[in-house]
Design a protein around this motif. Structure first.
Motif, mmCIF file in Angstrom:
data_model
loop_
_atom_site.group_PDB
_atom_site.id
_atom_site.type_symbol
_atom_site.label_atom_id
_atom_site.label_comp_id
_atom_site.label_asym_id
_atom_site.label_seq_id
_atom_site.Cartn_x
_atom_site.Cartn_y
_atom_site.Cartn_z
ATOM 1 N N VAL A 100 0.843 -1.182 0.000
ATOM 2 C CA VAL A 100 0.000 0.000 0.000
ATOM 3 C C VAL A 100 0.891 1.250 0.000
ATOM 4 O O VAL A 100 2.002 1.221 0.547
ATOM 5 C CB VAL A 100 -0.928 -0.009 1.244
ATOM 6 C CG1 VAL A 100 -0.117 0.039 2.523
ATOM 7 C CG2 VAL A 100 -1.929 1.121 1.203
ATOM 8 N N PRO A 101 0.460 2.340 -0.632
ATOM 9 C CA PRO A 101 1.234 3.589 -0.541
ATOM 10 C C PRO A 101 1.533 3.931 0.917
ATOM 11 O O PRO A 101 0.667 3.778 1.790
ATOM 12 C CB PRO A 101 0.316 4.619 -1.185
ATOM 13 C CG PRO A 101 -0.466 3.833 -2.182
ATOM 14 C CD PRO A 101 -0.707 2.500 -1.514
ATOM 15 N N LYS A 102 2.743 4.361 1.195
ATOM 16 C CA LYS A 102 3.213 4.578 2.565
ATOM 17 C C LYS A 102 2.268 5.464 3.365
ATOM 18 O O LYS A 102 2.000 5.182 4.544
ATOM 19 C CB LYS A 102 4.609 5.194 2.515
ATOM 20 C CG LYS A 102 5.251 5.401 3.875
ATOM 21 C CD LYS A 102 6.657 5.961 3.721
ATOM 22 C CE LYS A 102 7.289 6.229 5.089
ATOM 23 N NZ LYS A 102 8.669 6.797 4.944
ATOM 24 N N ASN A 103 1.725 6.514 2.737
ATOM 25 C CA ASN A 103 0.868 7.441 3.483
ATOM 26 C C ASN A 103 -0.528 6.884 3.746
ATOM 27 O O ASN A 103 -1.326 7.506 4.436
ATOM 28 C CB ASN A 103 0.774 8.785 2.758
ATOM 29 C CG ASN A 103 0.121 8.662 1.385
ATOM 30 O OD1 ASN A 103 -0.006 7.563 0.850
ATOM 31 N ND2 ASN A 103 -0.278 9.786 0.819
ATOM 32 N N GLU A 104 -0.844 5.686 3.196
ATOM 33 C CA GLU A 104 -2.150 5.061 3.420
ATOM 34 C C GLU A 104 -2.060 3.826 4.313
ATOM 35 O O GLU A 104 -3.062 3.182 4.607
ATOM 36 C CB GLU A 104 -2.778 4.669 2.075
ATOM 37 C CG GLU A 104 -3.026 5.847 1.139
ATOM 38 C CD GLU A 104 -3.531 5.401 -0.223
ATOM 39 O OE1 GLU A 104 -3.929 4.219 -0.365
ATOM 40 O OE2 GLU A 104 -3.513 6.215 -1.160
ATOM 41 N N GLU A 149 6.129 2.437 -0.891
ATOM 42 C CA GLU A 149 5.061 1.584 -0.373
ATOM 43 C C GLU A 149 5.461 0.922 0.940
ATOM 44 O O GLU A 149 6.650 0.795 1.257
ATOM 45 C CB GLU A 149 4.699 0.492 -1.386
ATOM 46 C CG GLU A 149 4.055 1.020 -2.657
ATOM 47 C CD GLU A 149 3.664 -0.095 -3.608
ATOM 48 O OE1 GLU A 149 2.701 0.099 -4.370
ATOM 49 O OE2 GLU A 149 4.321 -1.166 -3.581
ATOM 50 N N THR A 150 4.432 0.510 1.671
ATOM 51 C CA THR A 150 4.622 -0.298 2.878
ATOM 52 C C THR A 150 4.035 -1.681 2.628
ATOM 53 O O THR A 150 2.901 -1.795 2.160
ATOM 54 C CB THR A 150 3.920 0.340 4.094
ATOM 55 O OG1 THR A 150 4.462 1.642 4.325
ATOM 56 C CG2 THR A 150 4.116 -0.515 5.346
ATOM 57 N N GLN A 151 4.835 -2.701 2.890
ATOM 58 C CA GLN A 151 4.314 -4.069 2.836
ATOM 59 C C GLN A 151 3.756 -4.411 4.210
ATOM 60 O O GLN A 151 4.452 -4.311 5.218
ATOM 61 C CB GLN A 151 5.411 -5.057 2.468
ATOM 62 C CG GLN A 151 4.954 -6.517 2.524
ATOM 63 C CD GLN A 151 6.080 -7.490 2.251
ATOM 64 O OE1 GLN A 151 6.739 -7.414 1.236
ATOM 65 N NE2 GLN A 151 6.301 -8.401 3.200
ATOM 66 N N ILE A 152 2.492 -4.779 4.258
ATOM 67 C CA ILE A 152 1.823 -5.112 5.518
ATOM 68 C C ILE A 152 1.537 -6.610 5.562
ATOM 69 O O ILE A 152 0.967 -7.170 4.618
ATOM 70 C CB ILE A 152 0.499 -4.339 5.668
ATOM 71 C CG1 ILE A 152 0.755 -2.825 5.650
ATOM 72 C CG2 ILE A 152 -0.227 -4.740 6.956
ATOM 73 C CD1 ILE A 152 -0.518 -1.997 5.648
ATOM 74 N N SER A 153 1.922 -7.259 6.655
ATOM 75 C CA SER A 153 1.625 -8.677 6.870
ATOM 76 C C SER A 153 0.782 -8.811 8.134
ATOM 77 O O SER A 153 1.163 -8.288 9.185
ATOM 78 C CB SER A 153 2.908 -9.490 7.031
ATOM 79 O OG SER A 153 3.728 -9.380 5.887
ATOM 80 N N VAL A 154 -0.344 -9.488 8.015
ATOM 81 C CA VAL A 154 -1.200 -9.748 9.173
ATOM 82 C C VAL A 154 -1.740 -11.174 9.084
ATOM 83 O O VAL A 154 -1.899 -11.713 7.987
ATOM 84 C CB VAL A 154 -2.401 -8.766 9.258
ATOM 85 C CG1 VAL A 154 -1.945 -7.370 9.614
ATOM 86 C CG2 VAL A 154 -3.204 -8.762 7.968
ATOM 87 N N ILE A 155 -2.004 -11.778 10.238
ATOM 88 C CA ILE A 155 -2.654 -13.086 10.236
ATOM 89 C C ILE A 155 -4.120 -12.903 10.599
ATOM 90 O O ILE A 155 -4.518 -11.880 11.164
ATOM 91 C CB ILE A 155 -1.976 -14.080 11.196
ATOM 92 C CG1 ILE A 155 -2.132 -13.624 12.649
ATOM 93 C CG2 ILE A 155 -0.525 -14.295 10.822
ATOM 94 C CD1 ILE A 155 -1.745 -14.683 13.654
ATOM 95 N N PHE A 156 -4.936 -13.926 10.273
ATOM 96 C CA PHE A 156 -6.354 -13.875 10.611
ATOM 97 C C PHE A 156 -6.913 -15.295 10.643
ATOM 98 O O PHE A 156 -6.378 -16.196 9.983
ATOM 99 C CB PHE A 156 -7.131 -13.018 9.592
ATOM 100 C CG PHE A 156 -7.040 -13.496 8.169
ATOM 101 C CD1 PHE A 156 -7.967 -14.399 7.662
ATOM 102 C CD2 PHE A 156 -6.035 -13.047 7.324
ATOM 103 C CE1 PHE A 156 -7.890 -14.848 6.359
ATOM 104 C CE2 PHE A 156 -5.950 -13.490 6.011
ATOM 105 C CZ PHE A 156 -6.880 -14.382 5.521
ATOM 106 N N PRO A 157 -7.999 -15.527 11.411
ATOM 107 C CA PRO A 157 -8.639 -16.854 11.412
ATOM 108 C C PRO A 157 -9.335 -17.100 10.080
ATOM 109 O O PRO A 157 -9.906 -16.176 9.488
ATOM 110 C CB PRO A 157 -9.633 -16.762 12.568
ATOM 111 C CG PRO A 157 -9.888 -15.310 12.758
ATOM 112 C CD PRO A 157 -8.636 -14.596 12.365
#
Length: 364
Positions: free
Chosen positions: A139-143, A196-204
């Motif tokens: 995602v764009p860094k500012n978002e 950009e920022t790479q975001i990693s998240v886990i979820f059920p």
């Protein structure tokens, strides 16, 4: 309210995604859009239970066990299953079952047994595999903060006792849109470089559709780059059986009497007494012979379940005490759990606890 409103509450407690593959769960009979008149909660749906629902003006039966387990090829009233379905359809009574979805819930069937016995430090006995997924997106860094918070709100980023968990790295993303593209950043036909920022998240896993929907609704790009993978990590709160312990141990005879009284059972079939005290207890409501090895591996002093066969008792092998308290008896308090839960969630409709004892096993 409509029937689906009740279903939404039930599936928040026991998402159907965690039911076993062999099971038949969910709305089995009726229309989810029917206007609700009342809810009757039962362990099994028999003809007498449908009669009770009609008398109580309840057009939704919430049943632990599914009345339809295998496919029905005919509806002639020849079997008790067919007669239940016909009677329910004739009287516009919907039937919903959750069975192993609730078995696998951390606050489901086995938690209720632990509650009745007063066990503490509870853990899942056999965690269900592949229940955790990971999302990686760019995602764009500012978002990034806006998107992270939206994903957290949708249910991503929870690990055990922690929430808002993510991993973030920064870099430069590139893309070049064709003539049909409408890029939100840069110009089509030109290679664009974006911080950009790479975001990693886990979820059920049961939240996947909601997580992906949130990603697309929040992300500004025309084409969202993302990947979803299934993890092998153990989920601490989903799986079969439960293990806990007493603050003070008891002798085997003392505990068996305690168990008989607290689980309202007339008979306990058990393996050979080992003449050691009981402190660590494994439980699994319903048919649980498949979990004997897990109970032994967890160093439980006793494993409480039902439907053990003759040769299953040999598996105790002088390492554990096995106690079969009966199928109905091991699950009998499940309907009380459901009534208490639904009563808190739905305050403007009657949630009725079925008076019908559906136990088919009698003792002489």
């Amino acid at each position: 309210m409509i029937v689906q409103d009740v279903i939404n509450h039930i599936e928040a407690l026991s998402p159907l995604a965690y039911a076993e593959n062999f099971d038949n769960v969910g709305l089995l009979v009726g229309d989810k859009n029917s206007k609700l008149t009342g809810v009757l909660v039962t362990l099994d749906t028999l003809e007498t239970v449908v009669d009770e629902a009609i008398e109580s003006n309840c057009n939704l039966i919430v049943s632990f066990h599914p009345i339809i387990f295998k496919g029905l090829k005919k509806l002639t009233g020849k079997t008790y299953v067919e007669r239940v379905v016909i009677k329910a359809l004739k009287n516009n009574v919907a039937i919903y079952a959750m069975h192993t979805a609730l078995d696998n819930s951390f606050i489901g069937v086995n938690a209720m047994i632990c509650e009745k016995l007063g066990l503490t430090n509870r853990k899942i006995l056999i965690p269900q595999p592949q229940t955790i997924k990971k999302l990686i997106t760019f995602v764009p860094k500012n978002e990034a903060e806006t998107l992270r918070n939206a994903l957290f709100e949708a249910g991503a980023g929870s690990i055990g006792n922690y929430s808002h968990c993510s991993f973030n790295t920064e870099g430069i993303g590139t893309y070049n849109g064709n003539d049909d593209s409408t890029p939100t950043k840069g110009k089509k036909g030109e290679t664009h470089f974006e911080n950009e920022t790479q975001i990693s998240v886990i979820f059920p896993k049961h939240l996947e559709s909601n997580i992906i929907k949130t990603l697309f609704n929040t992300h500004s790009y025309e084409e969202v780059a993302y990947e979803v993978t299934t993890l092998e990590n153990t989920n601490q709160h989903i799986g079969m059986g439960m293990i806990g312990e007493f603050e003070n141990d008891m002798s085997e005879n003392e505990f068996l009497n305690f168990l008989k009284n607290h689980m309202n059972t007339e008979c306990i079939r058990h393996s050979k007494l080992l003449h050691k005290n009981i402190k660590k207890v494994a439980v699994l409501g319903g048919s649980g012979s498949f979990a004997i090895a897990a109970a032994k591996a967890a160093n439980a002093d006793i494993f409480i379940t039902a439907d053990l066969k003759y040769h299953d008792f040999f598996m105790a092998d002088n390492q554990i005490l096995l106690a079969d308290i009966g199928h109905y008896e091991s699950e009998q308090f499940t309907k009380n759990l459901l009534v208490a839960y639904l009563t808190k969630k739905i305050t403007n409709f009657a949630i009725v606890l079925s008076r019908t004892n559906t136990n088919p096993v009698k003792y002489f």
